[in-house]
Design a protein around this motif. Structure first.
Motif, PDB file in Angstrom:
ATOM      1  N   VAL A  56      -9.804   4.895 -21.245  1.00  0.00           N
ATOM      2  CA  VAL A  56      -8.848   4.874 -20.132  1.00  0.00           C
ATOM      3  C   VAL A  56      -8.962   3.524 -19.439  1.00  0.00           C
ATOM      4  O   VAL A  56     -10.046   3.133 -18.992  1.00  0.00           O
ATOM      5  CB  VAL A  56      -9.123   6.014 -19.137  1.00  0.00           C
ATOM      6  N   VAL A  57      -7.847   2.806 -19.377  1.00  0.00           N
ATOM      7  CA  VAL A  57      -7.803   1.513 -18.686  1.00  0.00           C
ATOM      8  C   VAL A  57      -7.448   1.778 -17.225  1.00  0.00           C
ATOM      9  O   VAL A  57      -6.415   2.392 -16.927  1.00  0.00           O
ATOM     10  CB  VAL A  57      -6.786   0.560 -19.338  1.00  0.00           C
ATOM     11  N   PHE A  58      -8.306   1.305 -16.320  1.00  0.00           N
ATOM     12  CA  PHE A  58      -8.181   1.612 -14.891  1.00  0.00           C
ATOM     13  C   PHE A  58      -7.923   0.315 -14.129  1.00  0.00           C
ATOM     14  O   PHE A  58      -8.700  -0.638 -14.210  1.00  0.00           O
ATOM     15  CB  PHE A  58      -9.474   2.275 -14.397  1.00  0.00           C
ATOM     16  N   GLU A  59      -6.829   0.273 -13.386  1.00  0.00           N
ATOM     17  CA  GLU A  59      -6.499  -0.862 -12.521  1.00  0.00           C
ATOM     18  C   GLU A  59      -6.328  -0.351 -11.098  1.00  0.00           C
ATOM     19  O   GLU A  59      -5.675   0.667 -10.875  1.00  0.00           O
ATOM     20  CB  GLU A  59      -5.205  -1.550 -12.971  1.00  0.00           C
ATOM     21  N   ILE A  60      -6.912  -1.075 -10.148  1.00  0.00           N
ATOM     22  CA  ILE A  60      -6.805  -0.680  -8.748  1.00  0.00           C
ATOM     23  C   ILE A  60      -6.576  -1.921  -7.898  1.00  0.00           C
ATOM     24  O   ILE A  60      -7.176  -2.977  -8.131  1.00  0.00           O
ATOM     25  CB  ILE A  60      -8.066   0.081  -8.282  1.00  0.00           C
ATOM     26  N   VAL A  61      -5.685  -1.797  -6.925  1.00  0.00           N
ATOM     27  CA  VAL A  61      -5.350  -2.887  -6.005  1.00  0.00           C
ATOM     28  C   VAL A  61      -5.465  -2.352  -4.583  1.00  0.00           C
ATOM     29  O   VAL A  61      -4.898  -1.299  -4.262  1.00  0.00           O
ATOM     30  CB  VAL A  61      -3.930  -3.428  -6.262  1.00  0.00           C
ATOM     31  N   LEU A  62      -6.205  -3.067  -3.751  1.00  0.00           N
ATOM     32  CA  LEU A  62      -6.352  -2.688  -2.348  1.00  0.00           C
ATOM     33  C   LEU A  62      -5.170  -3.246  -1.562  1.00  0.00           C
ATOM     34  O   LEU A  62      -5.009  -4.459  -1.438  1.00  0.00           O
ATOM     35  CB  LEU A  62      -7.669  -3.220  -1.788  1.00  0.00           C
ATOM     36  N   ASN A  63      -4.349  -2.353  -1.021  1.00  0.00           N
ATOM     37  CA  ASN A  63      -3.179  -2.784  -0.251  1.00  0.00           C
ATOM     38  C   ASN A  63      -3.507  -3.030   1.213  1.00  0.00           C
ATOM     39  O   ASN A  63      -3.086  -4.030   1.796  1.00  0.00           O
ATOM     40  CB  ASN A  63      -2.064  -1.741  -0.362  1.00  0.00           C
ATOM     41  N   SER A  64      -4.259  -2.134   1.829  1.00  0.00           N
ATOM     42  CA  SER A  64      -4.584  -2.301   3.246  1.00  0.00           C
ATOM     43  C   SER A  64      -5.764  -1.419   3.615  1.00  0.00           C
ATOM     44  O   SER A  64      -6.055  -0.424   2.939  1.00  0.00           O
ATOM     45  CB  SER A  64      -3.380  -1.952   4.135  1.00  0.00           C
ATOM     46  N   ILE A  65      -6.439  -1.823   4.682  1.00  0.00           N
ATOM     47  CA  ILE A  65      -7.482  -1.007   5.304  1.00  0.00           C
ATOM     48  C   ILE A  65      -6.873  -0.407   6.558  1.00  0.00           C
ATOM     49  O   ILE A  65      -6.601  -1.115   7.529  1.00  0.00           O
ATOM     50  CB  ILE A  65      -8.722  -1.851   5.642  1.00  0.00           C
ATOM     51  N   ASN A  66      -6.641   0.884   6.538  1.00  0.00           N
ATOM     52  CA  ASN A  66      -5.972   1.529   7.665  1.00  0.00           C
ATOM     53  C   ASN A  66      -6.898   1.703   8.862  1.00  0.00           C
ATOM     54  O   ASN A  66      -6.529   1.384   9.992  1.00  0.00           O
ATOM     55  CB  ASN A  66      -5.398   2.874   7.232  1.00  0.00           C
ATOM     56  N   SER A  67      -8.102   2.192   8.624  1.00  0.00           N
ATOM     57  CA  SER A  67      -9.037   2.400   9.730  1.00  0.00           C
ATOM     58  C   SER A  67     -10.422   2.683   9.177  1.00  0.00           C
ATOM     59  O   SER A  67     -10.580   3.069   8.015  1.00  0.00           O
ATOM     60  CB  SER A  67      -8.585   3.562  10.631  1.00  0.00           C
ATOM     61  N   LEU A  68     -11.415   2.481  10.042  1.00  0.00           N
ATOM     62  CA  LEU A  68     -12.794   2.867   9.759  1.00  0.00           C
ATOM     63  C   LEU A  68     -13.309   3.604  10.982  1.00  0.00           C
ATOM     64  O   LEU A  68     -13.558   3.002  12.029  1.00  0.00           O
ATOM     65  CB  LEU A  68     -13.671   1.653   9.448  1.00  0.00           C
TER      66      LEU A  68
END
Length: 409
Positions: A58-70
Motif C-alpha cells: 500500500v502506497v501511503f501519501e499524506i499532506v498536512l494542510n493546517s493545524i487547527n488547534s492544540l
C-alpha cells in the motif's frame, strides 16, 4: 397452467439479463455489474492477492494542510490532512477492449476491499475510511486509488517546561492492526510541494519544510510485526499573544511591588498596595494554571517564576506591615506623656538601658514630641555641641544627669 408459469419465468430471465446487455450504452455500468455480480467479488477477504505468500503493498501519501488547534488542557491536536493511498487489487482486473476501451471507473469505497490502516494515537476516531460515501478510482490493471481530506484528532503529550514559549513535537501514527508485515506493507511517498500546501496558524508556526517529517516503522504487538507510517510535526508557538497576556503584566506588577518600599509610611498606601500585588499574582497564577494540563510530570519554568514572585510579594507585604507598625508604635518607656520638668524622672529610667536607646514623648507644656536618646556621660559634650539652639534649653534641664540627648522627633 404450469407451462404458462414456466414460460413467464423464462421471459423474466430474458428481460433481466439479455436486454440490458444488448441495449445498455453505459460501459462502466456493465463492467461494474460484471465485477460485483458475475465474479462474486468478496470485499471481506484478508487481502486481494492471488498469491497468498506475497504481501500486498500500500502506497501511503499524506499532506498536512493546517493545524487547527492544540488543546493544552486535554493534550489533543486537531489537524486537517490530505491522505492518498493506492494498492493493487488482483480481483479487479479487466480487459478494456471488451468494455469499449474503458480503462478507469469510479466505485464506492464501501463496495471493495480496504487496506488495514488505522490511526493509532486517535482521540476521536481511528478508522480513516469511516466515510464510506467517498469514491475510488479503479484502473483496468487492478490499481485502486483513494484520496480524501479529513480532520484528525490525536493525542499529543506536550512538554510544558518552556510554556508558553515552547516548541512541541506531535505525531500522527498510522499502522496496521490485523495484517502483519508478511501480509501488508506500507510505503511512504511525499509530493514535492507538500510544504507549500500548509496553511499557517495564528497560534502555531512551522518555520521550515524539515519540521514536517514522515517515516515508516515496524510496530511490535503480541509477538507480531505491523507496518506503520508516522507523520512528525515540529511546531513553534507564536509568542506575541502570550507576551501581552502573561509577561508584560508580570513585569508591571513586579515593578509595583518594588515601588511600595518608596512610599512614605504616613501615606497609608504601603500595606494596601502590597496586598494588591499579592492578589494580582494569585489571579495571574490561577489564569496560567487553567491553560496547563493536570499533570505532575513537568512543571513550567514560567509558572515557577510566578510562584517565586508571589512569595516575594508576600514577604514584601509582611515587611511593610512591620515597618508601618514600628512607625506608629508607642515607646515602652514613655507610656504616659511627660512634661519637660519630668524628664529627669524619665532619664533615670534610661540609665539602666543600653547605649543608643531611643524614646519619644510628648511635652505637655509646648505640645512637642521629643526624642530621648541615651548616649553615655562621655558623649555629653559632643551631644551638646551637635544639638540645636532650640533644644539646648531642654537639654540644660537634664544636664545634671549627663545621660540624655533631647531632640525634636
Amino acid at each position: 397452467m404450469k407451462r404458462i408459469e414456466k414460460k413467464f419465468m423464462h421471459c423474466c430471465v430474458f428481460l433481466n439479463y439479455v436486454i440490458p446487455n444488448v441495449f445498455c450504452t453505459n460501459n462502466e455500468t456493465v463492467l461494474w455489474k460484471d465485477i460485483i455480480d458475475h465474479r462474486d467479488y468478496n470485499k471481506y477477504i484478508r487481502r486481494p492477492t492471488l498469491n497468498n505468500s506475497k504481501p500486498i503493498e500500500v502506497v501511503f501519501e499524506i499532506v498536512l494542510n493546517s493545524i487547527n488547534s492544540l488543546d493544552m488542557k486535554d493534550q489533543i491536536l486537531t489537524t486537517s490532512v490530505g491522505i492518498r493511498m493506492s494498492w493493487r487489487d488482483e480481483f479487479l482486473l479487466w480487459n478494456s477492449s471488451l468494455y469499449g476501451e474503458t480503462k478507469k471507473i469510479l466505485a464506492p469505497l464501501s463496495e471493495i476491499w480496504n487496506p488495514d490502516i488505522r490511526l493509532i494515537n486517535y482521540a476521536d476516531k481511528s478508522n480513516i475510511f469511516e466515510d464510506k460515501d467517498t469514491l475510488v478510482n479503479i484502473y483496468s490493471t487492478g490499481l485502486v486509488e483513494w484520496h480524501n481530506f479529513i480532520e484528525l484528532k490525536t493525542y499529543c503529550f506536550v512538554d510544558t517546561t518552556q510554556y508558553p514559549f515552547e516548541t512541541e513535537i506531535c505525531k500522527l501514527h498510522f499502522s496496521a492492526v490485523h495484517l502483519d508485515d508478511k501480509e501488508q506493507l506500507i510505503k511512504i511517498q511525499l509530493q514535492d510541494d507538500y510544504f507549500n500546501r500548509f496553511q499557517s496558524n495564528g497560534e502555531w508556526h512551522i518555520s521550515k519544510p524539515n519540521k514536517i517529517r514522515t517515516y515508516t516503522e515496524i510496530r511490535n504487538s503480541n509477538s507480531k510485526r505491523f507496518a506503520g507510517v508516522v507523520l512528525e510535526i515540529e511546531m513553534e508557538r507564536r509568542q506575541t499573544y502570550y507576551v501581552w497576556k502573561f509577561l508584560i503584566p508580570t513585569v508591571a506588577i513586579t515593578c509595583i511591588n518594588m515601588v511600595t518600599f518608596l512610599l512614605p509610611v504616613k501615606s497609608g498606601a504601603k500595606v494596601t498596595l502590597s496586598t494588591f500585588v499579592v492578589l494580582s499574582f494569585t489571579v495571574m497564577i490561577q489564569l496560567f494554571n487553567q491553560s496547563l494540563p493536570s499533570s505532575s510530570d513537568k512543571i513550567s519554568q514560567f509558572g515557577r517564576l510566578l510562584w517565586c514572585l508571589l512569595g516575594m510579594s508576600g514577604l514584601s507585604l509582611i515587611l511593610n506591615v512591620v515597618i508601618t507598625a514600628i512607625f506608629y508604635r508607642k515607646c515602652t518607656i514613655c507610656k504616659i506623656n511627660y512634661s519637660v520638668c519630668n524628664c529627669a524622672k524619665l532619664t533615670k529610667q534610661l540609665q539602666d538601658k543600653p547605649r543608643n536607646t531611643t524614646c519619644c514623648c510628648k511635652s505637655k507644656e509646648d505640645k512637642q514630641t521629643i526624642e530621648l536618646k541615651y548616649i553615655g556621660p562621655q558623649e555629653k559634650e559632643t551631644a551638646q555641641q551637635g544639638s540645636s539652639t532650640e533644644n539646648k534649653s531642654m537639654f540644660s534641664l537634664n544636664a545634671q544627669f549627663r545621660v540624655a540627648k533631647i531632640t525634636i522627633c
